[in-house]
Scaffold this active site. Structure first.
Site, short mmCIF file in Angstrom:
data_model
loop_
_atom_site.label_atom_id
_atom_site.label_comp_id
_atom_site.label_asym_id
_atom_site.label_seq_id
_atom_site.Cartn_x
_atom_site.Cartn_y
_atom_site.Cartn_z
N ARG A 15 11.74 -1.41 10.62
CA ARG A 15 10.68 -1.05 11.55
C ARG A 15 10.62 -2.01 12.73
O ARG A 15 10.80 -3.21 12.58
CB ARG A 15 9.33 -1.04 10.82
CG ARG A 15 8.94 0.36 10.39
CD ARG A 15 7.76 0.37 9.48
NE ARG A 15 6.58 -0.34 9.98
CZ ARG A 15 5.41 -0.34 9.34
NH1 ARG A 15 5.28 0.33 8.21
NH2 ARG A 15 4.39 -1.00 9.82
N LYS B 151 0.84 -1.21 0.00
CA LYS B 151 0.00 0.00 0.00
C LYS B 151 0.87 1.26 0.00
O LYS B 151 0.66 2.17 -0.79
CB LYS B 151 -0.91 0.03 1.24
CG LYS B 151 -1.82 -1.18 1.38
CD LYS B 151 -2.69 -1.08 2.63
CE LYS B 151 -1.93 -1.08 3.95
NZ LYS B 151 -1.24 -2.35 4.27
N ARG C 146 -9.56 0.36 9.09
CA ARG C 146 -9.04 -0.97 9.36
C ARG C 146 -10.02 -1.82 10.16
O ARG C 146 -9.72 -2.97 10.46
CB ARG C 146 -7.79 -0.81 10.21
CG ARG C 146 -6.50 -1.15 9.50
CD ARG C 146 -5.46 -0.94 10.55
NE ARG C 146 -4.21 -1.54 10.32
CZ ARG C 146 -3.21 -0.98 9.64
NH1 ARG C 146 -3.36 0.17 9.05
NH2 ARG C 146 -2.06 -1.59 9.57
N ARG D 53 0.19 -9.28 13.30
CA ARG D 53 -0.45 -8.29 12.42
C ARG D 53 -1.29 -8.98 11.34
O ARG D 53 -2.36 -8.48 10.99
CB ARG D 53 0.62 -7.40 11.77
CG ARG D 53 1.22 -6.39 12.76
CD ARG D 53 2.56 -5.88 12.32
NE ARG D 53 2.51 -5.08 11.11
CZ ARG D 53 3.57 -4.85 10.34
NH1 ARG D 53 4.76 -5.37 10.65
NH2 ARG D 53 3.45 -4.11 9.27
N ARG E 101 11.93 -5.74 4.70
CA ARG E 101 11.66 -4.32 4.39
C ARG E 101 12.67 -3.40 5.07
O ARG E 101 13.06 -3.60 6.22
CB ARG E 101 10.26 -3.95 4.87
CG ARG E 101 10.03 -2.43 4.78
CD ARG E 101 8.62 -2.04 4.89
NE ARG E 101 8.01 -2.47 6.14
CZ ARG E 101 6.72 -2.36 6.38
NH1 ARG E 101 5.91 -1.85 5.47
NH2 ARG E 101 6.23 -2.77 7.52
P1 AP5 Z 1 4.98 -1.63 1.82
O1 AP5 Z 1 4.66 -0.77 0.64
O2 AP5 Z 1 5.75 -1.04 2.93
O3 AP5 Z 1 3.63 -2.33 2.36
P2 AP5 Z 1 2.44 -1.75 3.18
O4 AP5 Z 1 1.20 -2.42 2.68
O5 AP5 Z 1 2.45 -0.25 3.17
O6 AP5 Z 1 2.81 -2.33 4.60
P3 AP5 Z 1 2.72 -1.75 6.08
O7 AP5 Z 1 3.46 -2.71 6.95
O8 AP5 Z 1 3.13 -0.32 6.15
O9 AP5 Z 1 1.25 -1.88 6.37
P4 AP5 Z 1 0.63 -2.08 7.70
O10 AP5 Z 1 -0.77 -1.98 7.29
O11 AP5 Z 1 0.98 -3.26 8.48
O12 AP5 Z 1 1.31 -0.94 8.60
P5 AP5 Z 1 0.86 0.53 9.01
O13 AP5 Z 1 2.03 1.39 8.95
O14 AP5 Z 1 -0.36 0.93 8.29
O15 AP5 Z 1 5.74 -2.93 1.26
C1 AP5 Z 1 6.24 -3.93 2.15
C2 AP5 Z 1 7.60 -4.47 1.64
O16 AP5 Z 1 7.39 -5.18 0.41
C3 AP5 Z 1 8.64 -3.38 1.30
O17 AP5 Z 1 9.89 -3.89 1.65
C4 AP5 Z 1 8.52 -3.20 -0.22
O18 AP5 Z 1 9.74 -2.78 -0.81
C5 AP5 Z 1 8.16 -4.62 -0.67
N1 AP5 Z 1 7.29 -4.65 -1.85
C6 AP5 Z 1 6.28 -3.79 -2.17
N2 AP5 Z 1 5.68 -4.18 -3.32
C7 AP5 Z 1 6.33 -5.32 -3.73
C8 AP5 Z 1 6.18 -6.20 -4.83
N3 AP5 Z 1 5.24 -5.98 -5.78
N4 AP5 Z 1 7.01 -7.28 -4.93
C9 AP5 Z 1 7.96 -7.50 -3.99
N5 AP5 Z 1 8.17 -6.71 -2.92
C10 AP5 Z 1 7.35 -5.62 -2.78
O19 AP5 Z 1 0.43 0.29 10.52
C11 AP5 Z 1 1.36 -0.01 11.54
C12 AP5 Z 1 0.65 -0.10 12.88
O20 AP5 Z 1 0.05 1.17 13.21
C13 AP5 Z 1 -0.50 -1.11 12.96
O21 AP5 Z 1 -0.04 -2.41 13.25
C14 AP5 Z 1 -1.35 -0.50 14.10
O22 AP5 Z 1 -0.81 -0.79 15.35
C15 AP5 Z 1 -1.22 1.00 13.84
N6 AP5 Z 1 -2.27 1.52 12.95
C16 AP5 Z 1 -2.11 2.13 11.74
N7 AP5 Z 1 -3.28 2.45 11.19
C17 AP5 Z 1 -4.24 2.03 12.06
C18 AP5 Z 1 -5.66 2.06 12.04
N8 AP5 Z 1 -6.34 2.57 11.01
N9 AP5 Z 1 -6.32 1.52 13.10
C19 AP5 Z 1 -5.66 1.00 14.15
N10 AP5 Z 1 -4.31 0.93 14.23
C20 AP5 Z 1 -3.60 1.45 13.20
#
Ligand code: AP5
Ligand code: ZN
Length: 215
Positions: free
Chosen positions: A162, A13, A88, A173, A127
């Site tokens: 991270r 994402k 979410r 997660r 990552r």
């Molecule tokens: P990346 O683009 O970083 O993936 P992402 O989907 O953005 O992953 P996140 O881990 O950021 O999502 P998340 O939803 O767990 O975390 P968030 O920060 O929102 O890609 C991942 C890896 O794959 C990278 O290394 C990239 O290079 C590689 N890659 C990408 N595309 C590829 C491809 N096509 N092929 C191969 N490799 C590829 O949330 C973190 C925490 O915050 C949560 O756990 C929670 O505690 C809190 N939080 C955030 N939002 C909320 C909410 N709305 N409600 C409650 N808690 C929340």
């Protein structure tokens, strides 16, 4: 255009949102980024969120909804925005509907980036993220390495791993995603807003598929 990016942890994402920001000219609103910045600054909200994030659990709905509600009143959103990592839970989705109804607006597309769990584990464990919060680009030690090890191609800052990308937290997660967030797939499908995109393959191909469903 107002877009929601939906998908498991590590589905890409953030990677796709960074590319879409350039082509669509609308900002990315990542609740994960907002919370990580608050944790780093040690604000009261950051202190509240920290424990949940480290455990791989969701920050409580009331905290998250308050943050998003405030962000959606800012003046830089005239052309729209991309919500990355929000909503979410069904409660968050209902709250978003209410906020938007109050502004006489709505969501145009919900893009589901579909990636199987085992692939997500591989992606998150390799990552690396740019330390510069203005940039925040994501890399992968094998799938998407930077030109120079440990350094961001875009801005030259150092890369870091991270805290929630350890194997145990990644599993937690994934469980949270499957139980609490996956129900949103049906929620948005019933509203006719869901656009499903195959999330495995080269980053540019996935980007092209997303652009196609947004037309
Ligand atoms: P990346 O683009 O970083 O993936 P992402 O989907 O953005 O992953 P996140 O881990 O950021 O999502 P998340 O939803 O767990 O975390 P968030 O920060 O929102 O890609 C991942 C890896 O794959 C990278 O290394 C990239 O290079 C590689 N890659 C990408 N595309 C590829 C491809 N096509 N092929 C191969 N490799 C590829 O949330 C973190 C925490 O915050 C949560 O756990 C929670 O505690 C809190 N939080 C955030 N939002 C909320 C909410 N709305 N409600 C409650 N808690 C929340
Ligand atoms: Zn950078």
């Amino acid at each position: 255009m107002r877009i929601v990016l939906l998908g498991g942890p590590g589905s890409g994402k953030g990677t796709q949102a960074k590319k879409l920001t350039d082509t669509l000219g609308v900002p990315q609103i990542s609740t994960g980024d907002i919370f990580r910045a608050a944790v780093k600054e040690g604000t009261p909200m950051g202190l509240k969120a920290k424990g949940y994030m480290e455990q791989g659990e969701l920050v409580p709905d009331d905290v998250v909804i308050g943050v998003v509600e405030e962000r959606l009143t800012k003046p830089d959103l005239d052309k729209g925005y991309m919500l990355d990592g929000f909503p979410r839970t069904v409660g968050q989705a209902e709250a978003l509907d209410k906020i938007l109804a109050g502004q006489s607006k709505g969501i145009d597309h919900v893009v589901l980036v579909d990636v199987p769990d085992e692939e997500l584990v591989k992606r998150l464990s390799g990552r690396r993220t740019c330390k510069n919060s203005e940039c925040g680009r994501m890399y992968h030690v094998m799938f998407n390495p930077p030109k120079k090890e440990g350094i961001c191609d875009a801005c030259g800052s150092e890369l870091y791993q991270r805290a929630d990308d350890s194997e145990a937290t990644i599993r937690e997660r994934l469980g949270v995603y499957n139980s609490q967030t996956a129900p949103l797939i049906d929620y948005y499908d019933r509203k006719g807003l869901l656009r499903k995109v195959e999330g495995v393959g080269p980053i540019d191909e996935i980007f092209a598929s997303i652009q196609k469903v947004l037309k």
